[in-house]
Design an enzyme around this catalytic site. Sequence first.
Site, PDB file in Angstrom:
ATOM      1  N   SER A  94      43.112  43.589  19.742  1.00 46.01           N
ATOM      2  CA  SER A  94      43.607  44.785  19.467  1.00 46.01           C
ATOM      3  C   SER A  94      43.276  45.257  17.803  1.00 46.01           C
ATOM      4  CB  SER A  94      44.982  44.914  19.843  1.00 46.01           C
ATOM      5  OG  SER A  94      45.762  43.920  18.657  1.00 46.01           O
ATOM      6  N   LYS A  95      43.624  46.586  17.867  1.00 44.35           N
ATOM      7  CA  LYS A  95      43.600  47.198  16.639  1.00 44.35           C
ATOM      8  C   LYS A  95      44.254  46.563  15.560  1.00 44.35           C
ATOM      9  CE  LYS A  95      42.577  51.651  14.593  1.00 44.35           C
ATOM     10  NZ  LYS A  95      42.202  52.551  14.443  1.00 44.35           N
ATOM     11  N   ARG A  96      45.503  46.172  15.827  1.00 40.48           N
ATOM     12  CA  ARG A  96      46.332  45.562  14.811  1.00 40.48           C
ATOM     13  C   ARG A  96      45.761  44.573  14.102  1.00 40.48           C
ATOM     14  NH1 ARG A  96      50.620  43.441  17.313  1.00 40.48           N
ATOM     15  NH2 ARG A  96      49.720  44.078  19.367  1.00 40.48           N
ATOM     16  N   GLY A 142      42.807  43.914  13.326  1.00 36.16           N
ATOM     17  CA  GLY A 142      41.495  44.247  12.505  1.00 36.16           C
ATOM     18  C   GLY A 142      40.868  45.345  13.127  1.00 36.16           C
TER      19      GLY A 142
END
Length: 530
Positions: free
Chosen positions: A289-291, A293
Amino acid sequence: SYCQYLIYGVKKGIMQKLSTIFPFSRTPMRTHVRTRFAPSPTGFLHVGGLRTALYSFLFAKNQGGDFVLRIEDTDQKRLVPGAIESLISTLETVGLSCDEGFGLRNGTCEQHGNHGPYIQSERLGLYQGYANELVERKLAYHCFCSSERLAEMREIQIAAKRAPRYDRHCLSLKPSEVEARKSAGEASVIRFRIPDDRDIEFGDLIRGTVKFHTRDMDDQVIIKSDGFPTYHLAVVVDDHLMEVTHVIRGEEWLSSTPKHILIYEALGWQPTEFGHLPLLLNPDKSKLSKRQGDVAVEDYLAKGYLKEALINFVALLGWNPGKGETQEIFTLAELQEKFDLTKVNKAGAVFDIKKLDWMNAEYIKRMDTDSLFARLKKGNFLEKELIRKAPDPMQTDVFLKRVLTIEQDRLAKLSEFGEQNPFFFTDTVEYAVDLLRWKENTPALIQEALKKARAILGTLDESMWETHAELERVLLEAAGEKRGDFLWPLRVALSGAQRSPSPFDCAWVLGKNQTLKRIDKAIRICETGK
Ligand code: GLU
């Protein structure tokens, strides 16, 4: 895999024969492989999306088929301006241009091919036509339920510990009533009627046999109140009309597939083959997920990952060329030749950035320096403060290319260019006297070594600077047995750093004048202590 395709071919052959005897199906049998990538323009291209696109592309190319790029913009609320351009330009940058669909020409999006339009918002009439046909055949129905009613229904079902699903409140409305309510301007959707009590089974190209039961499926909305189709109808209509043979997509779509199969059946069409790709995971096995990286492909490119390395790395997220194969570096052409859906894993694939760094460094190492330099320029990796602030002679291509020659073998990303060796980009270097000392050598000994180097290099013709092998030969000869005594102070004089490339490399990059200037300074420091 050959066997599988042989079976696939034979199966298609039999079906083809059957369909000429019994024209029950409107589907022409297809042997020419066609795959598609069908992103929704809701943002940048995600690395997971890149993998889906890549596998679809590789499979099509491996089979001598076509790769189609279609834009799925049925969810108008989620559209992001510029997303289409960015998706296409990223795909083209990494080498995944489509045979049909959307491409970029002179910076603008253009569609090409005989199965267009390739964007769903331009195909609304088609979907509505098929939906109306399903309504007429009682395989779909109009539904006027308000969102309030649906929410209330869902709450009651959840409270009663039942799985929430549409209660078919509008299923038995008479056509005349439907017409009356529609002409009175009441909003409605069209729902596809999921048949009762049926097992839906299909052979997934990656996961094998997958089974679902219709009791777990809701009567799907296929046309929304704004007249747009939902994904489920649009994807089936488009894949069919675009003559797609193999749908390769992420695992998150697996539970949609039985619904699609039912829509194919209702329309009298032969479903495509399906292959659902494993999830991408963080090293801690959570969903990528974006969180945790970057997930945008363009960010990786902007950081100086080479497109070849990125493609190679992404290709190995869930696929490998087979047992006993140790090769890890593949060109796109090699991937096209070797790619095989049967070798895609079912289990999630870990996205390991360390491996990407390693692979990128490998690609950088293997690339010829001139081409690599051209990439640095094109990607604006030379537009950094370190270089902008450097004295003029240190901003020339000749100079920068020499730095690259020295750094190439240790560079993990293009963005790191120059960062390891900032002393190349200044006019003077500052360091403590002690740094010049090799082991317990006295200042006198250090100075002697520096003076010797000064004398040798001072008399060398400029032309000796053209290749660094010459400098290396001359200096190594002068160093004789006691290499450290001679080379350490010289290296520090040139770099002012505890760690740096060899003195030959530094001298070669810096050129004769700067080299002599730095040695002179070191000699002075030995004398004065500062
Ligand atoms: N538009 C869908 C997406 O954005 C495509 C799903 C599919 O490939 O069927 O992922």
